[in-house]
Design a protein around this motif. Structure first.
Motif, PDB file in Angstrom:
ATOM      1  N   VAL A  13       0.874  -1.170   0.155  1.00 50.58           N
ATOM      2  CA  VAL A  13       0.027  -0.044  -0.190  1.00 50.58           C
ATOM      3  C   VAL A  13       0.909   1.193   0.144  1.00 50.58           C
ATOM      4  CG1 VAL A  13      -0.202   0.375   2.461  1.00 50.58           C
ATOM      5  CG2 VAL A  13      -2.058   1.086   0.938  1.00 50.58           C
ATOM      6  N   LEU A  14       2.070   0.955   0.500  1.00 56.79           N
ATOM      7  CA  LEU A  14       2.904   2.299   0.761  1.00 56.79           C
ATOM      8  C   LEU A  14       3.498   2.534  -0.749  1.00 56.79           C
ATOM      9  CD1 LEU A  14       4.812   1.556   3.725  1.00 56.79           C
ATOM     10  CD2 LEU A  14       2.929   3.171   3.682  1.00 56.79           C
ATOM     11  N   ARG A  15       3.510   1.633  -1.703  1.00 59.40           N
ATOM     12  CA  ARG A  15       3.901   1.803  -3.288  1.00 59.40           C
ATOM     13  C   ARG A  15       2.769   2.111  -4.001  1.00 59.40           C
ATOM     14  NH1 ARG A  15       9.035   3.583  -3.419  1.00 59.40           N
ATOM     15  NH2 ARG A  15      10.335   2.238  -2.320  1.00 59.40           N
ATOM     16  N   SER A  16       1.353   2.524  -3.623  1.00 57.84           N
ATOM     17  CA  SER A  16       0.582   2.627  -4.486  1.00 57.84           C
ATOM     18  C   SER A  16       0.031   4.116  -4.555  1.00 57.84           C
ATOM     19  CB  SER A  16      -0.707   1.555  -4.236  1.00 57.84           C
ATOM     20  OG  SER A  16      -0.325   0.172  -4.167  1.00 57.84           O
ATOM     21  N   ARG A  17      -0.528   4.703  -5.652  1.00 57.89           N
ATOM     22  CA  ARG A  17      -0.828   5.920  -5.702  1.00 57.89           C
ATOM     23  C   ARG A  17      -2.437   6.002  -5.199  1.00 57.89           C
ATOM     24  NH1 ARG A  17      -3.792   9.890  -7.959  1.00 57.89           N
ATOM     25  NH2 ARG A  17      -2.672  11.907  -8.298  1.00 57.89           N
ATOM     26  N   ALA A  18      -2.397   6.898  -4.153  1.00 58.81           N
ATOM     27  CA  ALA A  18      -3.686   7.051  -3.505  1.00 58.81           C
ATOM     28  C   ALA A  18      -4.644   7.430  -4.263  1.00 58.81           C
ATOM     29  CB  ALA A  18      -3.609   7.648  -2.100  1.00 58.81           C
ATOM     30  N   ALA A  19      -6.115   7.029  -4.028  1.00 64.63           N
ATOM     31  CA  ALA A  19      -7.234   7.701  -4.847  1.00 64.63           C
ATOM     32  C   ALA A  19      -7.667   9.045  -4.277  1.00 64.63           C
ATOM     33  CB  ALA A  19      -8.380   6.625  -4.785  1.00 64.63           C
ATOM     34  N   GLU A  20      -8.192   9.762  -5.244  1.00 64.11           N
ATOM     35  CA  GLU A  20      -8.714  11.272  -4.744  1.00 64.11           C
ATOM     36  C   GLU A  20     -10.071  10.740  -3.809  1.00 64.11           C
ATOM     37  OE1 GLU A  20      -7.578  14.328  -6.002  1.00 64.11           O
ATOM     38  OE2 GLU A  20      -6.058  13.273  -6.948  1.00 64.11           O
ATOM     39  N   VAL A  21     -10.168  11.766  -3.030  1.00 61.79           N
ATOM     40  CA  VAL A  21     -11.142  11.847  -1.949  1.00 61.79           C
ATOM     41  C   VAL A  21     -12.457  12.640  -2.919  1.00 61.79           C
ATOM     42  CG1 VAL A  21     -12.460  12.561   0.107  1.00 61.79           C
ATOM     43  CG2 VAL A  21      -9.975  11.665   0.073  1.00 61.79           C
ATOM     44  N   VAL A  22     -13.560  11.800  -2.819  1.00 62.96           N
ATOM     45  CA  VAL A  22     -14.713  12.387  -3.569  1.00 62.96           C
ATOM     46  C   VAL A  22     -15.947  12.603  -2.602  1.00 62.96           C
ATOM     47  CG1 VAL A  22     -14.190  11.559  -5.962  1.00 62.96           C
ATOM     48  CG2 VAL A  22     -15.437   9.863  -4.227  1.00 62.96           C
ATOM     49  N   ASP A  23     -15.942  11.909  -1.428  1.00 62.23           N
ATOM     50  CA  ASP A  23     -16.984  12.172  -0.385  1.00 62.23           C
ATOM     51  C   ASP A  23     -16.469  12.994   1.046  1.00 62.23           C
ATOM     52  OD1 ASP A  23     -18.896  11.096  -2.038  1.00 62.23           O
ATOM     53  OD2 ASP A  23     -18.289   8.865  -1.513  1.00 62.23           O
ATOM     54  N   PHE A  24     -16.698  14.010   1.134  1.00 60.19           N
ATOM     55  CA  PHE A  24     -16.528  14.689   2.271  1.00 60.19           C
ATOM     56  C   PHE A  24     -17.613  14.440   3.239  1.00 60.19           C
ATOM     57  CE2 PHE A  24     -14.006  16.335  -1.116  1.00 60.19           C
ATOM     58  CZ  PHE A  24     -12.814  17.013  -0.607  1.00 60.19           C
ATOM     59  N   ASP A  25     -17.269  13.309   3.785  1.00 64.19           N
ATOM     60  CA  ASP A  25     -18.253  12.566   4.931  1.00 64.19           C
ATOM     61  C   ASP A  25     -17.925  12.354   6.212  1.00 64.19           C
ATOM     62  OD1 ASP A  25     -17.131  10.478   4.293  1.00 64.19           O
ATOM     63  OD2 ASP A  25     -18.660   9.594   3.335  1.00 64.19           O
ATOM     64  N   ALA A  26     -18.695  11.987   6.991  1.00 63.04           N
ATOM     65  CA  ALA A  26     -18.314  11.335   8.697  1.00 63.04           C
ATOM     66  C   ALA A  26     -17.203  10.498   8.455  1.00 63.04           C
ATOM     67  CB  ALA A  26     -19.441  10.743   9.377  1.00 63.04           C
ATOM     68  N   GLU A  27     -17.071   9.677   7.235  1.00 64.87           N
ATOM     69  CA  GLU A  27     -15.990   8.784   7.139  1.00 64.87           C
ATOM     70  C   GLU A  27     -14.690   9.242   7.115  1.00 64.87           C
ATOM     71  OE1 GLU A  27     -16.592   4.686   5.131  1.00 64.87           O
ATOM     72  OE2 GLU A  27     -18.583   5.258   5.349  1.00 64.87           O
ATOM     73  N   LEU A  28     -14.569  10.281   6.044  1.00 59.24           N
ATOM     74  CA  LEU A  28     -13.369  11.384   6.089  1.00 59.24           C
ATOM     75  C   LEU A  28     -13.109  11.782   7.324  1.00 59.24           C
ATOM     76  CD1 LEU A  28     -11.275  12.362   4.168  1.00 59.24           C
ATOM     77  CD2 LEU A  28     -12.809  14.168   3.692  1.00 59.24           C
ATOM     78  N   ARG A  29     -13.776  12.426   8.132  1.00 63.63           N
ATOM     79  CA  ARG A  29     -13.640  13.106   9.409  1.00 63.63           C
ATOM     80  C   ARG A  29     -13.099  12.144  10.289  1.00 63.63           C
ATOM     81  NH1 ARG A  29     -18.139  15.666   7.325  1.00 63.63           N
ATOM     82  NH2 ARG A  29     -19.582  14.493   8.797  1.00 63.63           N
ATOM     83  N   ARG A  30     -13.608  10.738  10.360  1.00 64.21           N
ATOM     84  CA  ARG A  30     -13.137   9.878  11.238  1.00 64.21           C
ATOM     85  C   ARG A  30     -11.596   9.393  10.681  1.00 64.21           C
ATOM     86  NH1 ARG A  30     -17.415   7.028  11.988  1.00 64.21           N
ATOM     87  NH2 ARG A  30     -17.415   6.004  10.001  1.00 64.21           N
ATOM     88  N   LEU A  31     -11.553   9.225   9.557  1.00 58.85           N
ATOM     89  CA  LEU A  31     -10.132   8.950   8.941  1.00 58.85           C
ATOM     90  C   LEU A  31      -9.122  10.232   9.380  1.00 58.85           C
ATOM     91  CD1 LEU A  31      -7.904   7.600   7.346  1.00 58.85           C
ATOM     92  CD2 LEU A  31      -8.878   8.608   5.297  1.00 58.85           C
TER      93      LEU A  31
END
Length: 186
Positions: A13-31
């Motif tokens: 996972v440290l060598r993979s490009r991360a995906a753009e965030v599309v949902d600014f929701d409660a799960e993102l705030r928890r992350l």
């Protein structure tokens, strides 16, 4: 909000490009909260979502009096001045090597609520922003070391107690993130 285990060097996972965030929701705030709690618990200067096994473009930072987070960040170098300095990584615990970075940068992105954010500050903050943005692109600071230093770093990593060579007869341990990709795996 919880302290999460940090993925160590060698984890794909440290060598993979991360995906753009599309949902600014409660799960993102928890992350963001989990990243912040984990970074603070480890006394780190920054922590990117891939380091918790989450392939999303989010990182937190706390360095030189600046603290916050960026979602879907980008940065631009300000000027051509570069700096060499010691750099470490929570995914490569206890180890530091000199790494070359831009002296000044301006980062742009969003906060966890979807509001635009611009971050600029000290030379240390510039180093942190570049390091964490690299994580989002699947790049480790080891990739930025000169060839001789990188060779020495790899030898030191291979001899580190945390870099355990798995027994080929036993199945690998698979850890899963408590943070979903919001149904948007890429």
């Amino acid at each position: 909000m919880a302290i999460q285990p940090i993925r160590l060097f060698g984890d794909p996972v440290l060598r993979s490009r991360a995906a753009e965030v599309v949902d600014f929701d409660a799960e993102l705030r928890r992350l963001v909260a989990d990243l912040t709690d984990t970074m603070n618990d480890e006394a780190g200067a920054g922590l990117a979502a891939p380091q918790l096994g989450v392939g999303l473009r989010v990182f937190t930072y706390r360095c030189d009096g600046f603290e916050g987070h960026l979602v879907n960040s980008t940065f631009d170098a300000v000027g051509e001045d570069m700096q060499d300095g010691p750099e470490g990584c929570l995914s490569i615990p206890g180890m530091h090597w000199d790494c070359r970075r831009h002296l000044h940068v301006v980062a742009n992105g969003w906060n966890m609520h979807g509001d635009p954010v611009e971050v600029a500050g000290s030379e240390l903050l510039a180093r942190c922003i570049q390091h964490e943005t690299d994580h989002l692109d699947g790049v480790l600071f080891l990739d930025r070391l000169d060839a001789e230093t990188r060779k020495l770093a790899m030898a030191e990593i291979r001899s580190a107690p945390w870099f355990a060579q798995a027994d080929p007869a036993s199945p690998p341990v698979v850890k899963t993130s408590p943070h979903p990709l919001f149904g948007k795996a890429r």
